[in-house]
Scaffold this motif. Structure first.
Motif, PDB file in Angstrom:
ATOM      1  N   VAL A  86       0.720  -1.035  -0.177  1.00  0.00           N
ATOM      2  CA  VAL A  86      -0.054   0.055   0.039  1.00  0.00           C
ATOM      3  C   VAL A  86       1.021   1.288  -0.012  1.00  0.00           C
ATOM      4  CG1 VAL A  86      -1.806   1.298   1.221  1.00  0.00           C
ATOM      5  CG2 VAL A  86      -1.936  -1.169   1.125  1.00  0.00           C
ATOM      6  N   MET A  89       2.857   1.732  -3.290  1.00  0.00           N
ATOM      7  CA  MET A  89       1.807   2.303  -4.188  1.00  0.00           C
ATOM      8  C   MET A  89       1.514   3.939  -4.151  1.00  0.00           C
ATOM      9  SD  MET A  89      -0.704  -1.050  -4.662  1.00  0.00           S
ATOM     10  CE  MET A  89      -1.648  -0.381  -6.340  1.00  0.00           C
ATOM     11  N   LYS A  90       1.213   4.104  -2.805  1.00  0.00           N
ATOM     12  CA  LYS A  90       1.083   5.454  -2.555  1.00  0.00           C
ATOM     13  C   LYS A  90       2.254   6.506  -2.798  1.00  0.00           C
ATOM     14  CE  LYS A  90      -2.249   5.025   1.334  1.00  0.00           C
ATOM     15  NZ  LYS A  90      -2.485   5.249   2.710  1.00  0.00           N
ATOM     16  N   SER A  96      -4.047   2.688  -4.255  1.00  0.00           N
ATOM     17  CA  SER A  96      -3.635   1.610  -3.546  1.00  0.00           C
ATOM     18  C   SER A  96      -4.869   0.937  -2.877  1.00  0.00           C
ATOM     19  CB  SER A  96      -2.758   2.030  -2.441  1.00  0.00           C
ATOM     20  OG  SER A  96      -3.319   2.937  -1.604  1.00  0.00           O
ATOM     21  N   ARG A 101      -5.672  -3.470  -5.680  1.00  0.00           N
ATOM     22  CA  ARG A 101      -4.588  -4.162  -5.442  1.00  0.00           C
ATOM     23  C   ARG A 101      -4.892  -5.730  -5.602  1.00  0.00           C
ATOM     24  NH1 ARG A 101      -4.808  -3.771   0.389  1.00  0.00           N
ATOM     25  NH2 ARG A 101      -6.353  -2.127   0.236  1.00  0.00           N
ATOM     26  N   ASN A 121      -1.537  -8.862   0.504  1.00  0.00           N
ATOM     27  CA  ASN A 121      -0.586  -7.693   0.674  1.00  0.00           C
ATOM     28  C   ASN A 121       0.634  -8.043   0.667  1.00  0.00           C
ATOM     29  OD1 ASN A 121      -2.689  -6.010   0.196  1.00  0.00           O
ATOM     30  ND2 ASN A 121      -2.809  -5.376   2.370  1.00  0.00           N
TER      31      ASN A 121
END
Length: 145
Positions: A86, A89-90, A96, A101, A121
């Motif tokens: 997460v 991606m951010k 995200s 995902r 994840n």
């Protein structure tokens, strides 16, 4: 474009100097006299986008760790890209959300339970780091094993 290719393109884009030969210096283009700046002029061309729409190129010579550390520092929030998909991606400016995902997991052939987001994840982060390394990205050994 696939989500993973988008990630690679963003890493490539961020790894390059902000000013390249042939790019503008930040001066806005002038509008011909009598033309509206918000309306396209006949014969006008669309501006180029910052991220190429073509498939991602290999990441050879890209220090992923340095690029990601810089992206995190510019993000203005605490992000742990080394352990969190997460946050990875951010930092890259990629959606995200769980839905996104899951789409990335499908793209990378995840075979686990899509309802177990924690396991997905963890798998995604390991897989993305391994894929970045497989595509030539330079990563610390502890992130690719």
């Amino acid at each position: 474009m696939s989500i993973f290719k988008d990630m690679m393109n963003k890493l490539l884009h961020r790894s390059q100097p902000t000013q390249q030969a042939g790019t503008t210096t930040g001066t806005p283009p002038t509008t011909p006299q009598g033309a509206s700046p918000n309306l396209p002029d006949s014969g006008a061309t669309a501006p180029a986008t910052a991220v190429p729409a073509s498939p991602a190129k290999p990441l050879s010579a890209v220090d992923v760790e340095a690029v990601m550390d810089k992206a995190v520092s510019e993000a203005g929030q605490q992000l742990n890209w080394r352990t969190s998909i997460v946050d990875t991606m951010k930092a890259l400016g990629i959606d995200s959300s769980l839905e996104h995902r899951k789409e990335l997991a499908k793209e990378l052939n995840y075979s686990g339970d899509f309802n177990d987001s924690a396991a997905m994840n963890v798998w995604l982060h390991k897989k993305v780091m391994a894929e970045l390394a497989a595509n030539g990205g330079k990563l610390p050994q502890n992130l690719t094993s």
